[in-house]
Design an enzyme around this catalytic site. Structure first.
Site, short mmCIF file in Angstrom:
data_model
loop_
_atom_site.label_atom_id
_atom_site.label_comp_id
_atom_site.label_asym_id
_atom_site.label_seq_id
_atom_site.Cartn_x
_atom_site.Cartn_y
_atom_site.Cartn_z
N TYR A 57 0.44 -1.15 0.40
CA TYR A 57 0.30 -0.16 -0.06
C TYR A 57 0.77 1.10 0.15
CZ TYR A 57 -3.54 -3.41 1.50
OH TYR A 57 -5.28 -4.13 1.82
N LEU A 204 -18.04 -1.52 2.11
CA LEU A 204 -18.16 -0.02 1.91
C LEU A 204 -18.77 -0.13 0.15
CD1 LEU A 204 -17.55 2.29 3.76
CD2 LEU A 204 -19.83 1.51 3.54
N ARG A 206 -16.04 -0.69 -1.13
CA ARG A 206 -15.22 1.22 -1.94
C ARG A 206 -15.27 2.12 -2.05
NH1 ARG A 206 -10.64 -0.92 -6.50
NH2 ARG A 206 -9.78 -0.30 -5.57
N LEU A 209 -21.39 2.01 -2.14
CA LEU A 209 -23.04 2.14 -0.73
C LEU A 209 -22.98 2.43 0.14
CD1 LEU A 209 -21.79 -1.80 0.08
CD2 LEU A 209 -23.59 -1.10 -1.62
N GLY A 211 -23.55 5.53 -1.25
CA GLY A 211 -24.30 6.09 -2.03
C GLY A 211 -23.80 7.35 -2.53
N1 LIG Z 1 -6.36 -8.56 1.16
C1 LIG Z 1 -6.93 -7.62 0.71
O1 LIG Z 1 -6.98 -8.25 -0.95
C2 LIG Z 1 -7.11 -6.34 0.24
C3 LIG Z 1 -8.31 -5.92 -1.14
C4 LIG Z 1 -8.68 -4.48 -0.24
C5 LIG Z 1 -9.10 -3.43 0.89
N2 LIG Z 1 -8.01 -4.50 2.07
C6 LIG Z 1 -7.75 -3.64 2.55
O2 LIG Z 1 -9.69 -3.55 3.40
C7 LIG Z 1 -9.91 -2.22 4.36
C8 LIG Z 1 -10.90 -1.24 3.16
O3 LIG Z 1 -10.88 -1.54 1.94
P1 LIG Z 1 -11.30 -0.87 1.00
O4 LIG Z 1 -10.80 0.32 1.69
O5 LIG Z 1 -11.07 -1.05 -0.81
O6 LIG Z 1 -12.72 -0.17 0.63
P2 LIG Z 1 -14.26 0.36 1.78
O7 LIG Z 1 -13.96 -0.18 3.53
O8 LIG Z 1 -15.69 -0.45 1.18
O9 LIG Z 1 -13.94 1.86 1.66
C9 LIG Z 1 -13.51 2.65 1.74
C10 LIG Z 1 -13.84 4.10 0.76
O10 LIG Z 1 -15.09 4.81 0.95
C11 LIG Z 1 -15.21 6.04 1.31
N3 LIG Z 1 -15.66 6.01 2.54
C12 LIG Z 1 -15.47 5.19 4.12
N4 LIG Z 1 -16.36 5.66 4.93
C13 LIG Z 1 -17.24 6.47 4.02
C14 LIG Z 1 -18.18 7.49 5.03
N5 LIG Z 1 -18.90 7.49 5.68
N6 LIG Z 1 -19.60 7.89 3.60
C15 LIG Z 1 -18.77 8.29 2.36
N7 LIG Z 1 -17.72 7.20 2.10
C16 LIG Z 1 -17.01 6.74 2.57
C17 LIG Z 1 -13.60 6.32 1.06
O11 LIG Z 1 -13.31 6.60 -0.64
P3 LIG Z 1 -13.51 8.04 -0.92
O12 LIG Z 1 -13.96 8.68 -0.31
O13 LIG Z 1 -12.72 8.73 -1.25
O14 LIG Z 1 -14.91 7.27 -1.25
C18 LIG Z 1 -12.70 5.14 1.51
O15 LIG Z 1 -11.92 4.74 1.44
C19 LIG Z 1 -8.38 -1.56 2.90
O16 LIG Z 1 -8.09 0.08 3.45
C20 LIG Z 1 -7.21 -2.41 3.77
O17 LIG Z 1 -6.30 -2.75 5.08
C21 LIG Z 1 -7.62 -5.80 2.22
#
Ligand SMILES: NC(=O)c1ccc[n+]([C@@H]2O[C@H](COP(=O)([O-])OP(=O)(O)OC[C@H]3O[C@@H](n4cnc5c(N)ncnc54)[C@H](OP(=O)(O)O)[C@@H]3O)[C@@H](O)[C@H]2O)c1
Length: 315
Positions: A57, A204, A206, A209, A211
């Site tokens: 990352y 979420l 990414r 969800l 919205g």
């Molecule tokens: N093991 C693996 O292969 C793998 C793969 C992916 C992720 N992960 C881990 O899982 C973590 C979380 O996954 P993810 O970051 O991909 O997806 P996620 O948690 O589904 O989405 C995170 C993104 O959603 C937005 N967000 C979060 N809370 C919000 C809110 N209250 N209101 C509006 N927007 C909001 C933010 O981006 P914006 O504000 O830019 O929209 C944030 O970066 C990663 O940081 C990582 O540590 C692991």
């Protein structure tokens, strides 16, 4: 905050963990360190004690900044990091789970995180060539040396996790899980029987969800979501039907769409923990509040039906 036990260990981790991918400043659009730091502090204040990162990352940046934001607290929390996705000087990534690579990746992660021992060290993505027995035995060696406390896997199938766990005890598996793409009950049952905690990511979808991404939006340059099929074309249009269902629930309960999506994904106690990507303090506060919502049957059915229809539309 609610807590759960990590696998067969005595470690207690918060049911919502802090995902640090975006913090690395690569692949998730621009992120200011001051915002990440405030978000980390807010999460600590609200009881989050589980932080997930990976060496890849931000090509080391996420680990480095996480250690900086946590300061001396980094030894009081459970930090999970990963190896197995290497990168070259041009930033091109490739999978490498060989013991040789793992040993050097581990040393680099320890240095960046300013730790002597990593609480949970995870295989990020299997490289498809190194034998699992070889990887697990190399990890065990590092565990005996006191550099790793517990071993975790990520993105493993049921068969792979069974094989890895037969060689050395695996305490956690990290997998993609959300209302659009929930994990199968049999898979979760098998993990539970083997005392392997399921740590869900992408709760979420990414950010989808929440919205906030509707018709006219454009991700900034370098944000990998612009290539994510969930955000483009027909699939995106179908996903909007699920957002509409979340909106219907939102009108009945005093929680936001994002909180409802997190609440539904974590409702199943077989999901030990959900790691969410937080960019700001506000996102931390909003997302953690989802644990105060107990989904009712009507909400579960409404959203499940919308997801089912989305799949039916697909075929
Ligand atoms: N093991 C693996 O292969 C793998 C793969 C992916 C992720 N992960 C881990 O899982 C973590 C979380 O996954 P993810 O970051 O991909 O997806 P996620 O948690 O589904 O989405 C995170 C993104 O959603 C937005 N967000 C979060 N809370 C919000 C809110 N209250 N209101 C509006 N927007 C909001 C933010 O981006 P914006 O504000 O830019 O929209 C944030 O970066 C990663 O940081 C990582 O540590 C692991």
């Amino acid at each position: 905050m609610k807590y759960t036990t990590l696998g067969g260990t005595s470690l207690k981790i918060s049911r919502i963990g802090f995902g640090c991918w975006a913090m690395g400043g690569h692949g998730y659009g621009p992120v200011e360190f001051s915002d990440s730091e405030k978000a980390v502090h807010k999460a600590l204040e609200l009881g989050v004690n589980f932080f997930d990162t990976a060496d890849v990352y931000g090509f080391g940046k996420s680990e480095e900044l996480l250690a900086k934001a946590l300061g001396s607290k980094r030894k009081d929390v459970v930090i999970a990091t990963k190896f197995g996705v290497a990168w070259d000087e041009t930033g091109k990534t490739y999978k490498d789970c060989s013991p040789k690579h793992m040993v050097s990746a581990l040393e680099a992660s320890l240095k960046r995180l300013k730790l002597e021992c990593i609480p949970l060290y995870q295989i990020h993505w299997y490289d498809g060539k190194t034998s699992l027995q070889e990887i697990m035995s190399a990890l065990r060696k590092c565990q005996k040396q006191g550099k790793i406390l517990h071993i975790g896997c990520s993105n493993f199938s049921s068969e792979m996790i069974g094989e890895a766990n037969a060689y050395e005890k695996v305490q956690a598996l990290q997998s993609d899980h959300n209302i659009l793409n929930p994990l199968a009950t049999d898979f979760l049952k098998k993990l539970e029987e083997n005392q392997i905690s399921l740590i869900a990511y992408n709760l979420l979808a990414r950010g989808l969800l929440t919205g906030k991404y509707r018709q006219a939006f454009q991700f900034s340059e370098g944000d990998t979501r612009s290539q994510d099929p969930n955000f483009t074309g027909e699939q995106f249009q179908r996903n909007l039907k699920v957002i509409e269902a979340l909106e219907k629930v939102e009108k009945k309960v005093s929680f936001t769409k994002g909180q409802i999506a997190i609440g539904l994904a974590l409702h199943n106690p077989q999901i030990a923990c959900g790691i969410i990507g937080f960019k700001t303090e506000k996102q931390v506060e909003e997302n953690l509040h989802s644990l105060s919502w107990t989904p009712d049957l009507e909400a579960v059915k409404l959203v499940e039906q919308a997801v089912k229809e989305r799949y039916e539309l697909k075929s």
